[in-house]
Design a protein around this motif. Structure first.
Motif, short mmCIF file in Angstrom:
data_model
loop_
_atom_site.label_atom_id
_atom_site.label_comp_id
_atom_site.label_asym_id
_atom_site.label_seq_id
_atom_site.Cartn_x
_atom_site.Cartn_y
_atom_site.Cartn_z
N ILE A 212 40.13 42.53 54.25
CA ILE A 212 38.80 42.99 53.86
C ILE A 212 39.11 43.52 52.55
O ILE A 212 38.20 43.16 51.54
CB ILE A 212 38.09 44.04 54.60
N ARG A 213 40.12 44.14 52.29
CA ARG A 213 40.46 44.44 50.97
C ARG A 213 40.73 43.36 50.23
O ARG A 213 40.45 43.35 48.88
CB ARG A 213 42.01 45.43 51.10
N GLN A 216 37.53 42.05 49.09
CA GLN A 216 36.82 42.60 48.20
C GLN A 216 37.18 42.47 46.83
O GLN A 216 36.43 42.40 45.91
CB GLN A 216 37.00 44.24 48.77
N LYS A 217 38.64 42.42 46.72
CA LYS A 217 38.89 42.36 45.47
C LYS A 217 38.83 41.12 44.66
O LYS A 217 38.48 40.96 43.70
CB LYS A 217 40.60 42.48 45.50
N ALA A 219 36.18 39.19 45.54
CA ALA A 219 34.38 39.38 45.30
C ALA A 219 34.45 40.10 43.93
O ALA A 219 33.57 39.69 43.04
CB ALA A 219 34.01 39.86 46.40
N LYS A 220 35.15 41.15 43.85
CA LYS A 220 34.94 41.89 42.48
C LYS A 220 35.25 41.15 41.34
O LYS A 220 34.87 41.22 40.24
CB LYS A 220 35.88 43.20 42.70
N ASN A 248 32.34 46.75 58.83
CA ASN A 248 33.52 46.90 57.91
C ASN A 248 33.69 45.84 56.84
O ASN A 248 34.05 46.44 55.58
CB ASN A 248 34.80 47.10 58.63
N ILE A 249 33.21 44.82 56.82
CA ILE A 249 33.19 43.76 55.78
C ILE A 249 32.16 44.06 54.71
O ILE A 249 32.35 43.92 53.52
CB ILE A 249 33.21 42.48 56.50
N GLU A 251 30.36 46.61 54.32
CA GLU A 251 30.47 47.67 53.39
C GLU A 251 31.26 47.56 52.24
O GLU A 251 31.10 48.40 51.23
CB GLU A 251 30.72 48.96 54.36
N LYS A 252 32.19 46.66 52.29
CA LYS A 252 33.11 46.47 51.22
C LYS A 252 32.74 45.33 50.12
O LYS A 252 32.98 45.18 49.15
CB LYS A 252 34.74 46.30 51.61
N VAL A 253 32.13 44.37 50.91
CA VAL A 253 31.84 43.09 50.21
C VAL A 253 30.39 42.83 50.12
O VAL A 253 29.85 42.75 51.06
CB VAL A 253 32.72 41.98 50.81
#
Lengths: 329, 267
Positions: A212-213, A216-217, A219-220, A248-249, A251-253
């Motif tokens: 997920i991290r 997220q990175k 996507a950012k 969990n996904i 909320e981050k992405v």
């Protein structure tokens, strides 16, 4: 990591071969006439080879790009897949590759230019967007340090005006993507099962949290990312576990970064299933509520429908249903 | 482990190391203990084929590991060096074998060519023997390729050609590598053990099979159900009780299936 490399005699002059070989100066190199001498024979154990796969470097011939099965797309009308690599770094017990191939060695086709030609021809023959999926017979990114696949093909796809490419992965080896500008027509799709299931069945795969991290990175940075909830697996506390996973996904992405979500319940051609079950007779997964239907082993119809409906319902809290695609059995 | 070795001079160190005893009434030159079997094949491809076939019938474990051990010529390795065959050619056959190299070992990997007659040819990087190809081809009928390996000690090379080799030197040459050979044997055996049939499942299947008259199809179903019960961590005694309280084979299959149903979900 790789101690033995088999190479086809015909590729010895190719630069890609030299480049890969230089990464493994201590490996034993064995030449062969054709990769099928090593990859195809009977009386091989996929399970045993998985403990220490060799790398086979070969040239793929014949048709290199194939239409995908119906209902496996993520919104495009023209969908193809291609495989520069057969087999995977990871060892997921539900994976069809264990039943499809007689060998667990990594078979890499180094004639990237031939793949490019065929992809280009197909792409130019269509006026509409055309999709090319790269992670059907391997993980698109997990062996990037060996294959250099993404670093070679992404710039190529960037030059094709109507071609979309999907990299499908469970890897967090995304450095190559961070080093380049996001491609507008590329989707980096991550496959997930809940961590409780992943721990039981996805051997060697990075944790859900770390994936997920990575997502997220990316996507950012501006990459389009995808979610592949395939296979969907019946498990204890199904709703709670999948609900947690999605929370969990998402909320981050952010939702806008997610190109698509695809969902498919566990299913496998009967022949593959029998072969895998024989290799892993002690595996709990294969004592699941499966039925043989139309040449396939899958969940009993009612269970499959329930799993999919519940997942779609859970996902609807987070994402526009138009972005959710169901893979049919 | 099943060893196929051409001559006693090559085999003697292995016989001594594992304390193998000659089997007196065997129709083949066979040496055994509880874990290992060794057959003397004699020279050449046909002898290797028949010795491997014969050993498969005499051994306790034909689906276990197989090693062809012996001396060989080599185009570049030094006399006395040990190597394992990563590729096995034959001077008269098209088929080439590539024994999968899964084991942690410092043994050099080399190509090996099996010849129909003693060879004085010494091509760079190539070993020469007269049995490996036939051995490998035959052993593949009994077990998976990962468990079949060919290990050779270099007896002659361009500096010390074959005509200078004395068979009397073979035991010493093999003897100096026995520790490394044993390391390989242990690894192959450990790997082979992962294939062993689950005795508990087999015992329970056979025991329940005696309670009712199961047809071939139902017998397969029963075996699968017992295996599933074991995989789901259920008490196999309960499965037997269900079978005992069932009226016939069909009823037993139905009742056991229904019993397992709620447990089939992943944890």
């Amino acid at each position: 990591m790789i101690d033995t490399i088999y190479i086809e005699e015909q590729i010895e002059g190719l630069s890609k071969y030299q480049e890969i070989l230089s990464r493994f100066p201590k490996a034993t190199v064995i030449t062969c006439t054709h990769y099928k001498e090593i990859f195809n024979p009977s009386a091989q154990s996929f399970r045993l080879q998985k403990k220490k796969p060799a790398l086979i470097l070969a040239k793929q011939t014949g048709k290199l790009v194939h239409p995908i099965p119906k209902s496996y797309g993520v919104g495009g009308r023209h969908n193809f897949y291609f495989s520069h690599l057969l087999n995977c770094l990871y060892d997921c017990r539900y994976c069809f590759l264990q039943g499809m191939y007689p060998s667990a060695h990594y078979l890499m086709f180094v004639n990237f230019e031939d793949f490019e030609k065929e992809i280009k021809n197909i792409s130019q023959s269509k006026t509409e967007p055309t999709w090319f999926f790269s992670g059907y017979d391997c993980d698109s990114l997990a062996l990037e340090s060996v294959t250099g696949f993404a670093s070679h093909f992404l710039p190529f796809f960037k030059r094709l005006p109507n071609a979309w490419v999907e990299l499908r992965t469970k890897s967090v080896a995304t450095q190559i993507l961070h080093a380049m500008d996001p491609l507008p027509r590329a989707v980096v799709a991550f496959s997930f099962t809940p961590q409780e299931i992943s721990s039981q069945l996805e051997h060697g795969v990075p944790s859900v949290k770390s994936r997920i991290r990575a997502m997220q990175k990316l996507a950012k940075q501006g990459w389009k990312v995808g979610l592949r909830i395939d296979p969907l697996l019946e498990c204890r506390n199904f709703e709670k576990r999948y609900s947690n996973l999605f929370r969990n996904i998402f909320e981050k992405v952010p939702e806008h970064a997610i190109h698509s979500v695809s969902i498919g319940a566990f299913r496998m051609p009967k022949g593959f299933y029998k072969k895998i079950e024989k290799q892993y007779p002690e595996e709990k997964l294969f004592a699941g509520n499966f039925k043989s239907q139309g040449g396939c082993i899958a969940y009993q119809r009612q269970i499959e429908i329930q799993l999919k409906q519940k997942s779609v319902q859970l996902l609807s809290q987070w994402i526009n249903p138009d972005k959710v695609f169901k893979c049919q059995t | 482990m099943n060893f196929v070795v051409a001559y006693l001079a090559e085999a003697q160190p292995v016989i001594d190391y594992y304390d193998l005893k000659k089997v007196d009434h065997a129709s083949i030159p066979l040496f055994q203990n509880d874990q290992h079997s060794l057959v003397l094949s004699g020279l050449g491809k046909n002898s290797a084929t028949s010795a491997t076939e014969n050993l498969s019938r005499s051994t306790n474990n034909p689906n276990g590991g197989w090693i062809n051990l012996g001396i060989s010529g080599h185009g570049s390795l030094a006399k006395g060096d040990l190597f394992i065959a990563g590729k096995i050619l034959d001077d008269n056959a098209k088929e080439t074998f590539y024994p999968p190299q899964l084991y942690a070992s410092s043994i050099t990997v080399s190509t090996l060519k099996s010849c129909s007659k003693p060879s004085m040819e010494y091509q760079e990087g190539m070993g020469y023997d007269m049995e490996a190809h036939a051995f490998y081809k035959t052993a593949c009928q009994f077990t998976t390729r990962e468990l079949i390996q060919v290990v050779k000690v270099v007896s002659d090379n361009p500096s010390f050609p074959l005509d200078q080799f004395s068979p009397k030197d073979a035991p010493v040459m093999i003897n100096q590598h026995l520790q490394r050979i044993d390391d390989l044997v242990k690894q192959i055996e450990e790997t082979s053990n992962t294939f062993q049939i689950d005795d508990k499942v087999e015992e329970m299947f056979e025991s329940i099979g005696k309670i009712h008259s199961f047809s071939v199809t139902r017998s397969h179903q029963l075996q699968e159900l017992v295996r599933h019960a074991k995989n789901l961590n259920l008490d196999l005694g309960v499965i037997k009780e269900i079978a005992q309280s069932s009226t016939n084979a069909g009823d037993a299959i139905k009742n056991i299936s229904e019993f397992l149903e709620p447990y089939r979900t992943l944890g």
